[in-house]
Design a protein around this motif. Structure first.
Motif, PDB file in Angstrom:
ATOM      1  N   SER A  51       6.162  -1.808   2.263  1.00 46.37           N
ATOM      2  CA  SER A  51       5.092  -2.332   1.410  1.00 46.37           C
ATOM      3  C   SER A  51       5.460  -3.697   0.850  1.00 46.37           C
ATOM      4  O   SER A  51       4.638  -4.625   0.824  1.00 46.37           O
ATOM      5  CB  SER A  51       4.803  -1.356   0.267  1.00 46.37           C
ATOM      6  OG  SER A  51       4.369  -0.111   0.761  1.00 46.37           O
ATOM      7  N   TYR A  53       8.142  10.258   8.194  1.00 46.98           N
ATOM      8  CA  TYR A  53       7.957   8.810   8.309  1.00 46.98           C
ATOM      9  C   TYR A  53       6.596   8.484   8.918  1.00 46.98           C
ATOM     10  O   TYR A  53       5.887   7.577   8.473  1.00 46.98           O
ATOM     11  CB  TYR A  53       9.063   8.201   9.171  1.00 46.98           C
ATOM     12  CG  TYR A  53      10.392   8.000   8.470  1.00 46.98           C
ATOM     13  CD1 TYR A  53      10.475   7.934   7.082  1.00 46.98           C
ATOM     14  CD2 TYR A  53      11.580   7.866   9.198  1.00 46.98           C
ATOM     15  CE1 TYR A  53      11.686   7.749   6.441  1.00 46.98           C
ATOM     16  CE2 TYR A  53      12.798   7.675   8.568  1.00 46.98           C
ATOM     17  CZ  TYR A  53      12.838   7.624   7.193  1.00 46.98           C
ATOM     18  OH  TYR A  53      14.046   7.432   6.559  1.00 46.98           O
ATOM     19  N   GLU A  76       9.001   3.506   2.428  1.00 50.59           N
ATOM     20  CA  GLU A  76       7.636   3.043   2.137  1.00 50.59           C
ATOM     21  C   GLU A  76       7.671   1.826   1.220  1.00 50.59           C
ATOM     22  O   GLU A  76       6.912   0.863   1.406  1.00 50.59           O
ATOM     23  CB  GLU A  76       6.828   4.163   1.497  1.00 50.59           C
ATOM     24  CG  GLU A  76       5.403   3.752   1.145  1.00 50.59           C
ATOM     25  CD  GLU A  76       4.611   4.874   0.506  1.00 50.59           C
ATOM     26  OE1 GLU A  76       3.415   4.661   0.209  1.00 50.59           O
ATOM     27  OE2 GLU A  76       5.179   5.960   0.280  1.00 50.59           O
ATOM     28  N   GLN A  77       8.558   1.842   0.232  1.00 46.81           N
ATOM     29  CA  GLN A  77       8.688   0.692  -0.668  1.00 46.81           C
ATOM     30  C   GLN A  77       9.148  -0.545   0.107  1.00 46.81           C
ATOM     31  O   GLN A  77       8.652  -1.655  -0.135  1.00 46.81           O
ATOM     32  CB  GLN A  77       9.685   1.029  -1.784  1.00 46.81           C
ATOM     33  CG  GLN A  77       9.193   2.101  -2.747  1.00 46.81           C
ATOM     34  CD  GLN A  77      10.281   2.547  -3.712  1.00 46.81           C
ATOM     35  OE1 GLN A  77      11.468   2.223  -3.557  1.00 46.81           O
ATOM     36  NE2 GLN A  77       9.886   3.310  -4.729  1.00 46.81           N
ATOM     37  N   THR A 137      -0.632   7.136   6.331  1.00 44.63           N
ATOM     38  CA  THR A 137      -1.325   7.187   5.041  1.00 44.63           C
ATOM     39  C   THR A 137      -1.355   5.828   4.366  1.00 44.63           C
ATOM     40  O   THR A 137      -2.390   5.394   3.845  1.00 44.63           O
ATOM     41  CB  THR A 137      -0.632   8.209   4.118  1.00 44.63           C
ATOM     42  OG1 THR A 137      -0.620   9.489   4.760  1.00 44.63           O
ATOM     43  CG2 THR A 137      -1.374   8.314   2.792  1.00 44.63           C
ATOM     44  N   ARG A 138      -0.197   5.140   4.386  1.00 43.94           N
ATOM     45  CA  ARG A 138      -0.089   3.858   3.685  1.00 43.94           C
ATOM     46  C   ARG A 138      -0.751   2.723   4.460  1.00 43.94           C
ATOM     47  O   ARG A 138      -1.314   1.801   3.875  1.00 43.94           O
ATOM     48  CB  ARG A 138       1.395   3.544   3.467  1.00 43.94           C
ATOM     49  CG  ARG A 138       1.658   2.250   2.722  1.00 43.94           C
ATOM     50  CD  ARG A 138       1.141   2.319   1.290  1.00 43.94           C
ATOM     51  NE  ARG A 138       1.437   1.096   0.580  1.00 43.94           N
ATOM     52  CZ  ARG A 138       0.722  -0.022   0.658  1.00 43.94           C
ATOM     53  NH1 ARG A 138      -0.360  -0.058   1.438  1.00 43.94           N
ATOM     54  NH2 ARG A 138       1.075  -1.083  -0.039  1.00 43.94           N
ATOM     55  N   VAL A 189      11.876   8.768   2.520  1.00 43.58           N
ATOM     56  CA  VAL A 189      10.516   8.364   2.839  1.00 43.58           C
ATOM     57  C   VAL A 189       9.977   7.419   1.766  1.00 43.58           C
ATOM     58  O   VAL A 189       9.347   6.394   2.074  1.00 43.58           O
ATOM     59  CB  VAL A 189       9.605   9.605   2.978  1.00 43.58           C
ATOM     60  CG1 VAL A 189       8.146   9.182   3.164  1.00 43.58           C
ATOM     61  CG2 VAL A 189      10.055  10.474   4.147  1.00 43.58           C
ATOM     62  N   ILE A 190      10.233   7.736   0.521  1.00 39.69           N
ATOM     63  CA  ILE A 190       9.746   6.896  -0.584  1.00 39.69           C
ATOM     64  C   ILE A 190      10.363   5.502  -0.512  1.00 39.69           C
ATOM     65  O   ILE A 190       9.668   4.479  -0.647  1.00 39.69           O
ATOM     66  CB  ILE A 190      10.064   7.567  -1.939  1.00 39.69           C
ATOM     67  CG1 ILE A 190       9.239   8.852  -2.100  1.00 39.69           C
ATOM     68  CG2 ILE A 190       9.789   6.601  -3.090  1.00 39.69           C
ATOM     69  CD1 ILE A 190       9.611   9.667  -3.329  1.00 39.69           C
ATOM     70  N   MET A 248       3.799   9.064   6.454  1.00 35.01           N
ATOM     71  CA  MET A 248       3.815   8.029   5.420  1.00 35.01           C
ATOM     72  C   MET A 248       3.149   6.753   5.906  1.00 35.01           C
ATOM     73  O   MET A 248       2.305   6.160   5.213  1.00 35.01           O
ATOM     74  CB  MET A 248       5.262   7.758   5.003  1.00 35.01           C
ATOM     75  CG  MET A 248       5.413   6.624   3.993  1.00 35.01           C
ATOM     76  SD  MET A 248       5.639   4.971   4.738  1.00 35.01           S
ATOM     77  CE  MET A 248       7.250   5.158   5.481  1.00 35.01           C
ATOM     78  N   VAL A 249       3.495   6.318   7.116  1.00 34.76           N
ATOM     79  CA  VAL A 249       2.920   5.085   7.656  1.00 34.76           C
ATOM     80  C   VAL A 249       1.422   5.237   7.873  1.00 34.76           C
ATOM     81  O   VAL A 249       0.632   4.341   7.541  1.00 34.76           O
ATOM     82  CB  VAL A 249       3.628   4.696   8.968  1.00 34.76           C
ATOM     83  CG1 VAL A 249       2.907   3.533   9.628  1.00 34.76           C
ATOM     84  CG2 VAL A 249       5.088   4.333   8.706  1.00 34.76           C
TER      85      VAL A 249
END
Length: 720
Positions: free
Chosen positions: A670, A696, A666-667, A702-703, A662-663, A699-700
């Motif tokens: 981004s 996933y 996200e990177q 939130t980001r 997930v990290i 994460m999306v």
């Protein structure tokens, strides 16, 4: 002297508005003054509809406008009668209903036509479509996203559901398709494409008929009719579903049907063989074999004499036919004979259009049976590709036309339009003239003025072409791999060619050969360690990419080929040739398996795109593994490399490892959004684990809180 835009005559302003997208017109000019409000209302009401078919860049604007109080205040809303939505480059499936409905109230009160092109299906959309076909719409055009046919397969293979269970979405989808041909449907026109159905979903099987000729029950359900449907255009895989549809649409006036793989699939009847013969004899014993005395269609006895007995003789004399095959073919023909005119009654039908591939005699007999049951039509249009064995030398002449492609009795036929391509070994020029002249002297063809028949033989492809009007020669050239089907010869949409010395000549003549828009796929060798071959491919790509004045869409098989393009052929690439690209698609190698070079290739993806395609808006990737294109830290998984596949698989599902995925993902996203300022849509085909789907998604959300995301084990789509 500076003039004002509003001082221009209304006629000129309307011409300006005609070259502006409707949402831009509203966003830019609405509420400036009463004059512009009136002109905008007049323009939209004059078009009577909204076409939402642009790239996904504009979907956020669409949504903001359609959901705003500004749009609801438009006086032209009651005049909007049709909406077209193209979902090929967006994740709009979850907001289509919000565009059409304001809560539970229909926003467009006079909406009569809805066109959905490859919009992904969700439960809410199916529910609203069911309401619309029952209470609101007159016309519906549906072409579904191919992924709907892959869902059940992925969910079964991944263990989300049991192998003998059906996903809820697929059950709803099948039920909706049945509703289209039931009493619940009030539509007058349907265009439906379900030709991408596969074995795992098998929507066609859900339509399969009980074989009883006069049974009022099909799959234990009472037959209900769609009494309003007048026009039907449907693209199917197999022919047997046609019976189901016709039985439920007695008011049809125009029927157009295209079969992808064949007119009938006999194996669909194998499980019901026990019902065939008993039902046939029961019908006769009850005296039901010809209940419609006024019909001129053949009775069951006539059908047997005319079609079945000769064909059964053929089967019986074939030493290579197995017992099961003989039984299956015989039962199928009895099935055709047992279905009477009252069963196949569509008395208002005036026009019948059929396009299909034919591969054997049973399909020809099935076509003949259909035509005999609609012998009252005024217009008949046939497009056939007969792919029987070349050794049979199947030549289509006047007698074959009568035998298979015309009803035995044509009461009202005014227009007979046929184009038939038949595989045959040879056809001499004398035979061609004899075939053409036979139509000019035939009483039926002369009386109906059907005498302009054309016939040619193609010795290269070993095909005979017979047409009622003119011959459309397929466009061929050296290096062409896939010849378009007969249905697309006049205006092919897609061709595939292999790179060869004559490719350059073809490209120079492309505007003459294909004066309209066409998609061309160039087949190139896959990754090769040979630097010379990579250089040659890069030079060819440089030439192709430099051809367009402004390249917008680029689809290339391997991302690595783009790297070779820059490394080996940058001097042959037109300056800034890639800078205009807005949409790019390619495959990206696994970041866990393969050479160290290929594993690390994803790390250069965003720097490459931001340098050479700075205005990129859409990125579509094909992956061999998870959605992220850079690997998680080796410390998380390297110690399991030498373990068994099962243990390594389980290790990747440890919560700590999932969190690392997930990290990293996200990177990746981004960096993509930060480096590409115009970017709006990410679409990834891959294969993830169901345990990662919810992390996933969270994460999306939130980001990127204002985005829309769709995640499935085989697909990730993010709409920013």
């Amino acid at each position: 002297m500076i003039g004002k835009l509003e001082n221009l005559p209304n006629e000129i302003l309307l011409m300006i508005f005609s070259n502006i997208k409707w949402f831009e017109m509203i966003e830019s000019f609405w509420s400036l003054n009463q004059q512009f409000n009136s002109l905008i209302g007049f323009k939209i009401s004059g078009d009577n509809g909204i076409n939402i078919s642009e790239e996904c860049l504009y979907f956020n604007k669409y949504y903001k406008i359609l959901s705003s109080t500004l749009f609801n205040s438009l006086s032209c809303i009651p005049y909007i009668k049709w909406i077209r939505i193209d979902g090929r480059n967006s994740s709009c499936c979850d907001i289509i209903s919000q565009w059409i409905f304001d809560g539970n109230i229909l926003r467009f009160i006079n909406l009569k036509k809805l066109i959905l092109i490859e919009c992904y299906v969700i439960e809410k959309l199916i529910e609203n479509l069911s309401l619309l076909i029952e209470h609101q719409l007159d016309e519906l055009i549906l072409r579904f996203d191919k992924d709907i046919f892959k869902i059940s397969h992925h969910e079964r293979s991944s263990g989300i559901i049991a192998c003998n269970q059906e996903p809820k979405l697929m059950l709803m989808f099948k039920e909706f398709l049945r509703e289209l041909f039931s009493v619940k449907c009030q539509l007058t026109s349907i265009e439906l494409d379900i030709s991408d159905d596969d074995f795992s979903t098998n929507i066609h099987r859900s339509y399969s008929l009980s074989i009883g000729a006069h049974s009022n029950v099909i799959n234990n359900e009472l037959i209900t009719h769609c009494m309003n449907l007048r026009y039907l255009h449907i693209h199917l895989i197999y022919g047997y579903i046609l019976e189901y549809i016709i039985q439920r649409t007695p008011a049809l006036e125009i029927l157009s049907v295209q079969f992808k793989d064949g007119l009938v699939k006999q194996s669909s009847y194998e499980l019901q063989l026990q019902q065939f013969v008993p039902n046939l004899f029961n019908c006769r014993s009850m005296g039901l074999e010809n209940s419609n005395a006024e019909s001129s269609s053949p009775s069951a006895d006539e059908l047997e004499t005319r079609e079945i007995e000769p064909f059964i003789s053929t089967i019986a004399t074939d030493e290579n036919s197995s017992s099961a095959s003989v039984m299956r073919k015989t039962a199928f023909l009895y099935h055709c004979a047992s279905l009477q005119t009252d069963y196949f009654l569509i008395p208002k039908l005036k026009c019948f259009i059929i396009k299909s591939v034919i591969i054997n005699d049973s399909q020809l007999n099935y076509l003949k049976w259909i035509l005999n049951n609609v012998n009252y039509i005024e217009k008949l249009k046939i497009r056939l590709d007969i792919k029987k064995s070349v050794e049979e030398n199947f030549i289509v002449n006047r007698n074959i036309i009568y035998k298979y492609f015309l009803p035995d009795v044509s009461r009202n036929l005014l227009d007979f339009d046929f184009y038939i391509a038949s595989k045959c070994k040879s056809l001499l020029s004398n035979d061609i003239h004899r075939i053409i002249n036979s139509f000019k002297t035939d009483r039926f063809f002369v009386n109906h003025i059907f005498t302009n028949v054309q016939c040619v033989f193609d010795p290269v492809m070993s095909y005979q072409y017979l047409s009622s009007t003119r011959i459309i020669n397929p466009k061929r050239f050296d290096g062409m791999i896939d010849l378009p089907t007969i249905f697309d010869w006049e205006h092919p949409k897609y061709i595939q060619i292999d790179l060869c010395p004559s490719t350059s000549l073809f490209l120079k003549q492309i505007n003459t050969i294909f004066p309209y828009r066409i998609h061309i796929k160039f087949s190139m060798a896959h990754h090769d360690k040979c630097i010379d071959k990579n250089k040659l491919r890069a030079e060819v790509l440089a030439y192709l990419i430099s051809m367009p004045i402004q390249l917008i869409y680029l689809r290339i098989e391997q991302y690595e080929w783009l790297l070779h393009l820059v490394e080996y052929a940058s001097d042959k690439l037109r300056k800034n040739a890639l800078s205009t690209v807005r949409h790019v698609e390619f495959c990206l190698t696994s970041c866990y398996y393969g050479s160290n070079e290929s594993i690390q290739m994803g790390k250069n993806l965003i720097p490459f795109l931001s340098r050479y395609m700075p205005y990129l808006q859409i990125l579509r990737l094909w992956r061999d593994d998870d959605f992220a294109w850079t690997p998680i830290p080796p410390s998380c998984w390297s110690r399991y490399l030498n373990s068994s596949n099962r243990r390594r698989r389980l290790a990747l599902l440890i919560p700590e490892v999932i969190q690392q995925h997930v990290i990293v993902f996200e990177q990746n996203i981004s960096e993509l959004v930060q480096q590409l300022k115009h970017f709006v849509y990410l679409d990834i085909y891959g294969q993830t684990d169901r345990e990662k789907i919810e992390p996933y998604r969270l994460m999306v959300q939130t980001r990127f809180p204002n985005s829309r995301v769709f995640i499935h084990i085989s697909r990730f789509r993010l709409w920013l």
